[in-house]
Motif scaffolding. Structure first.
Motif, PDB file in Angstrom:
ATOM      1  N   LEU A   1     -46.673-106.958  18.798  1.00  0.00           N
ATOM      2  CA  LEU A   1     -46.565-105.512  19.003  1.00  0.00           C
ATOM      3  C   LEU A   1     -47.356-105.074  20.226  1.00  0.00           C
ATOM      4  O   LEU A   1     -46.884-104.257  21.033  1.00  0.00           O
ATOM      5  CB  LEU A   1     -47.062-104.779  17.761  1.00  0.00           C
ATOM      6  CG  LEU A   1     -47.185-103.246  17.855  1.00  0.00           C
ATOM      7  CD1 LEU A   1     -45.817-102.609  18.087  1.00  0.00           C
ATOM      8  CD2 LEU A   1     -47.846-102.678  16.600  1.00  0.00           C
ATOM      9  N   TYR A   2     -48.552-105.624  20.393  1.00  0.00           N
ATOM     10  CA  TYR A   2     -49.389-105.270  21.541  1.00  0.00           C
ATOM     11  C   TYR A   2     -48.706-105.631  22.849  1.00  0.00           C
ATOM     12  O   TYR A   2     -48.595-104.806  23.764  1.00  0.00           O
ATOM     13  CB  TYR A   2     -50.749-105.966  21.436  1.00  0.00           C
ATOM     14  CG  TYR A   2     -51.494-105.998  22.745  1.00  0.00           C
ATOM     15  CD1 TYR A   2     -52.048-104.843  23.289  1.00  0.00           C
ATOM     16  CD2 TYR A   2     -51.598-107.184  23.480  1.00  0.00           C
ATOM     17  CE1 TYR A   2     -52.703-104.867  24.519  1.00  0.00           C
ATOM     18  CE2 TYR A   2     -52.253-107.220  24.692  1.00  0.00           C
ATOM     19  CZ  TYR A   2     -52.801-106.061  25.219  1.00  0.00           C
ATOM     20  OH  TYR A   2     -53.431-106.088  26.432  1.00  0.00           O
TER      21      TYR A   2
ATOM     22  N   SER B   1     -45.532-106.281  23.601  1.00  0.00           N
ATOM     23  CA  SER B   1     -44.314-105.515  23.872  1.00  0.00           C
ATOM     24  C   SER B   1     -44.628-104.066  24.201  1.00  0.00           C
ATOM     25  O   SER B   1     -43.975-103.455  25.071  1.00  0.00           O
ATOM     26  CB  SER B   1     -43.355-105.602  22.683  1.00  0.00           C
ATOM     27  OG  SER B   1     -43.960-105.106  21.498  1.00  0.00           O
ATOM     28  N   SER B   2     -45.634-103.475  23.568  1.00  0.00           N
ATOM     29  CA  SER B   2     -46.017-102.091  23.864  1.00  0.00           C
ATOM     30  C   SER B   2     -46.558-101.961  25.286  1.00  0.00           C
ATOM     31  O   SER B   2     -46.410-100.913  25.922  1.00  0.00           O
ATOM     32  CB  SER B   2     -47.071-101.601  22.876  1.00  0.00           C
ATOM     33  OG  SER B   2     -46.560-101.548  21.561  1.00  0.00           O
ATOM     34  N   MET B   3     -47.165-103.032  25.796  1.00  0.00           N
ATOM     35  CA  MET B   3     -47.700-103.025  27.166  1.00  0.00           C
ATOM     36  C   MET B   3     -46.610-103.266  28.203  1.00  0.00           C
ATOM     37  O   MET B   3     -46.857-103.209  29.399  1.00  0.00           O
ATOM     38  CB  MET B   3     -48.778-104.098  27.302  1.00  0.00           C
ATOM     39  CG  MET B   3     -50.013-103.857  26.449  1.00  0.00           C
ATOM     40  SD  MET B   3     -51.086-102.564  27.109  1.00  0.00           S
ATOM     41  CE  MET B   3     -51.802-103.404  28.522  1.00  0.00           C
TER      42      MET B   3
ATOM     43  N   THR C   1     -49.178 -95.998  25.862  1.00  0.00           N
ATOM     44  CA  THR C   1     -48.401 -96.998  25.112  1.00  0.00           C
ATOM     45  C   THR C   1     -48.200 -96.588  23.664  1.00  0.00           C
ATOM     46  O   THR C   1     -47.208 -96.985  23.034  1.00  0.00           O
ATOM     47  CB  THR C   1     -49.100 -98.370  25.128  1.00  0.00           C
ATOM     48  OG1 THR C   1     -50.380 -98.262  24.482  1.00  0.00           O
ATOM     49  CG2 THR C   1     -49.277 -98.886  26.542  1.00  0.00           C
ATOM     50  N   GLY C   2     -49.141 -95.817  23.110  1.00  0.00           N
ATOM     51  CA  GLY C   2     -49.060 -95.456  21.699  1.00  0.00           C
ATOM     52  C   GLY C   2     -49.224 -96.639  20.762  1.00  0.00           C
ATOM     53  O   GLY C   2     -48.912 -96.561  19.575  1.00  0.00           O
ATOM     54  N   VAL C   3     -49.764 -97.769  21.294  1.00  0.00           N
ATOM     55  CA  VAL C   3     -49.822 -98.982  20.502  1.00  0.00           C
ATOM     56  C   VAL C   3     -50.817 -98.872  19.348  1.00  0.00           C
ATOM     57  O   VAL C   3     -50.596 -99.450  18.277  1.00  0.00           O
ATOM     58  CB  VAL C   3     -50.159-100.196  21.404  1.00  0.00           C
ATOM     59  CG1 VAL C   3     -51.524-100.061  22.052  1.00  0.00           C
ATOM     60  CG2 VAL C   3     -50.068-101.485  20.615  1.00  0.00           C
ATOM     61  N   ARG C   4     -51.896 -98.132  19.520  1.00  0.00           N
ATOM     62  CA  ARG C   4     -52.859 -98.018  18.425  1.00  0.00           C
ATOM     63  C   ARG C   4     -52.228 -97.332  17.220  1.00  0.00           C
ATOM     64  O   ARG C   4     -52.368 -97.807  16.075  1.00  0.00           O
ATOM     65  CB  ARG C   4     -54.108 -97.264  18.877  1.00  0.00           C
ATOM     66  CG  ARG C   4     -55.156 -97.125  17.775  1.00  0.00           C
ATOM     67  CD  ARG C   4     -56.479 -96.621  18.306  1.00  0.00           C
ATOM     68  NE  ARG C   4     -56.372 -95.315  18.946  1.00  0.00           N
ATOM     69  CZ  ARG C   4     -57.341 -94.768  19.668  1.00  0.00           C
ATOM     70  NH1 ARG C   4     -58.490 -95.418  19.833  1.00  0.00           N
ATOM     71  NH2 ARG C   4     -57.188 -93.584  20.217  1.00  0.00           N
TER      72      ARG C   4
ATOM     73  N   ALA D   1     -49.034 -97.040  16.512  1.00  0.00           N
ATOM     74  CA  ALA D   1     -47.986 -97.898  15.955  1.00  0.00           C
ATOM     75  C   ALA D   1     -48.582 -99.016  15.101  1.00  0.00           C
ATOM     76  O   ALA D   1     -48.058 -99.364  14.037  1.00  0.00           O
ATOM     77  CB  ALA D   1     -47.140 -98.484  17.085  1.00  0.00           C
TER      78      ALA D   1
END
Length: 368
Positions: free
Chosen positions: A213-214, A216-218, A340-343, A345
Motif C-alpha cells: 500500500l505504501y 503504490s500510494s507513493m 498521498t493519503g497513505v496514512r 488509507a
C-alpha cells in the motif's frame, strides 16, 4: 609405686591436652561451616532449585543486530537468574522458515521466537501497528535513541498486545527493536528528492500489511521477492529499488546508487514465549525476566541500533559504495503524508484487519 602414680598423672594431663586441642579445632571448623552456610543462604548457588532451558529460534545471522540482540538476551537471562535458566539459540532459520517459527513455539518444539512484525502479522495482525505508514513521526533522525523510545515505549500498546497474545497461548515478553525505521526508498534509477521522483519506480518490499500500500500510494510499482533473490534482482534490473532499514541494506550488500531518508514506518521485534513454558517458571524467575532482563536488554539495544544504523549510513557513502543519500526536509515529508493519503488509507486497512482492539491501539499511538 610413686613412679607409677606419676606416670598415670602425666598420661592424664597429655590426654586432657589432646582433648582440648581437638575441641578447639572442632570449634574452628564449626565456625567456618556456619559462615559458609550463611554466605550460601545469602547468595544461592546457580544449581539450587529447579533449572529451565529456553530454546529460542530466529531467522537472522548472529552478526546482524537481530542476532546480537538475541545473544545479549541469552547473556542477561543466564546472568540474572544465576544459571537457573539456560538459553539455547537457534539462529539463521535453522529450524525452518520465519513464517513457521510461531507454530514451533505453539507446538512446544521450541520455547520462544525472536520475531519481527512483518512475519508475525499473520498470527497477530495487531502487531502491524508499528509498520503503519507515517503513524509515528519518524522525520527527525538527529537522535536515534529518542526516536526508538518515541516509537517503542508505549505502555498502552504493550499492554494491549500482551493481552492479545495471551489469549492465543503466547507470552509477549517485550519489544526489542533492530532498526530505527524503513527508508523511504533505496534505488538504482534516480535520486528521490520529492514525491514526484518516486513515480514509476519498481520497488521490492519485505511483505507485511502495509508495504505494498505504501509503495503504490507513493506512485511506485510494488513487488515482493525473497531476500535471497534481492542481489540478482537489483543487478538485473528486475526492480529498481527496495525497502529495508539502513543497516540491513548495507550488511547484506544491497547498496544502491541512491538512498532517500527519513523513514516511512518501523518494525517491532517481540520475544514470544510459549505460555505453558512461561507458567512453569517460579514467580521469582518471572520477575527477573520482566524487571531485570527486559530493561537491561532495551538499554543495550537503544545504544546498539542507532550506532549500527549511523555507522552503516556513513560507510555506504564512501568508496567503494558511493551511495548518494537524500534526507527530505520536514516540509516535503509532511507533504507526502498529506498528498498521498497513505496514512489514512493504512489506518482504515488496519481497523478492518487487526481486530476489535485496533482503534484503541491507533488512539494510544496518536495520544487520543
Amino acid at each position: 609405686m610413686k613412679r607409677s602414680k606419676a606416670v598415670r598423672v602425666l598420661v592424664t594431663l597429655l590426654m586432657l591436652a589432646m582433648i582440648f586441642s581437638l575441641t578447639a579445632c572442632g570449634g574452628s571448623s564449626d565456625s567456618s561451616s556456619n559462615s559458609s552456610s550463611s554466605d550460601s543462604a545469602a547468595e544461592p548457588a546457580a544449581d539450587e532449585g529447579e533449572t529451565f532451558e529456553l530454546r529460542l529460534v530466529h531467522s537472522f545471522n548472529e552478526n546482524t543486530v537481530h542476532g546480537l540482540n538475541a545473544i545479549k538476551f541469552k547473556e542477561l537471562v543466564e546472568e540474572k537468574t544465576n544459571g537457573r535458566i539456560k538459553v539455547t539459540i537457534h539462529p539463521n532459520a535453522e529450524m525452518g522458515t520465519s513464517a513457521n517459527e510461531i507454530n514451533l513455539v505453539l507446538g512446544g518444539v521450541v520455547d520462544a521466537q525472536y520475531a519481527n512484525s512483518y512475519t508475525i502479522e499473520a498470527f497477530e495482525p495487531a502487531e502491524a501497528i508499528y509498520s503503519l505508514p507515517f503513524l509515528f513521526d519518524l522525520s527527525d533522525m538527529s537522535n536515534g535513541e529518542a526516536l526508538l523510545k518515541t516509537t517503542m515505549e508505549n505502555e498502552k500498546v504493550d499492554e494491549i498486545l500482551h493481552e492479545l497474545y495471551a489469549e492465543k497461548g503466547i507470552y509477549r515478553l517485550g519489544n526489542f527493536p533492530t532498526l530505527l525505521g524503513s527508508v523511504l526508498v533505496a534505488n538504482n534509477k534516480r535520486p528521490v528528492e520529492k514525491l514526484e521522483d518516486y513515480a514509476g519506480l519498481k520497488v521490492r518490499h519485505p511483505g507485511g500489511m502495509f508495504a505494498e500500500l505504501y509503495v503504490s500510494s507513493m506512485g511506485g510499482s510494488p513487488t515482493m521477492v525473497t531476500a535471497s533473490e534481492v542481489p540478482v534482482g537489483l543487478q538485473q534490473g528486475v526492480f529498481d529499488g527496495l525497502l529495508a532499514n539502513i543497516a540491513h541494506i548495507h550488511d547484506s550488500r544491497w547498496d544502491t546508487n541512491y538512498l532517500t531518508l527519513p523513514y516511512w514506518g518501523t518494525c517491532s521485534c517481540p520475544i514470544l514465549i510459549n505460555m505453558d513454558w512461561w507458567n512453569k517458571l517460579p514467580a521469582d524467575l518471572q520477575d527477573i525476566m520482566n524487571n531485570e532482563v527486559v530493561p537491561e536488554l532495551k538499554e543495550y539495544i537503544y545504544e546498539l541500533v542507532p550506532q549500527r544504523e549511523f555507522d552503516a549510513l556513513e560507510e555506504m557513502q564512501q568508496d567503494p559504495y558511493n551511495v548518494q543519500v537524500t534526507i527530505l526536509d520536514k516540509a516535503e515529508y509532511d507533504r507526502i503524508i498529506e498528498e498521498t493519503g497513505v496514512r489514512e488509507a493504512a489506518i482504515n486497512k488496519y481497523l478492518d484487519e487487526a481486530g476489535p482492539k485496533a482503534q484503541e491501539l491507533v488512539d494510544a499511538v496518536l495520544g487520543e
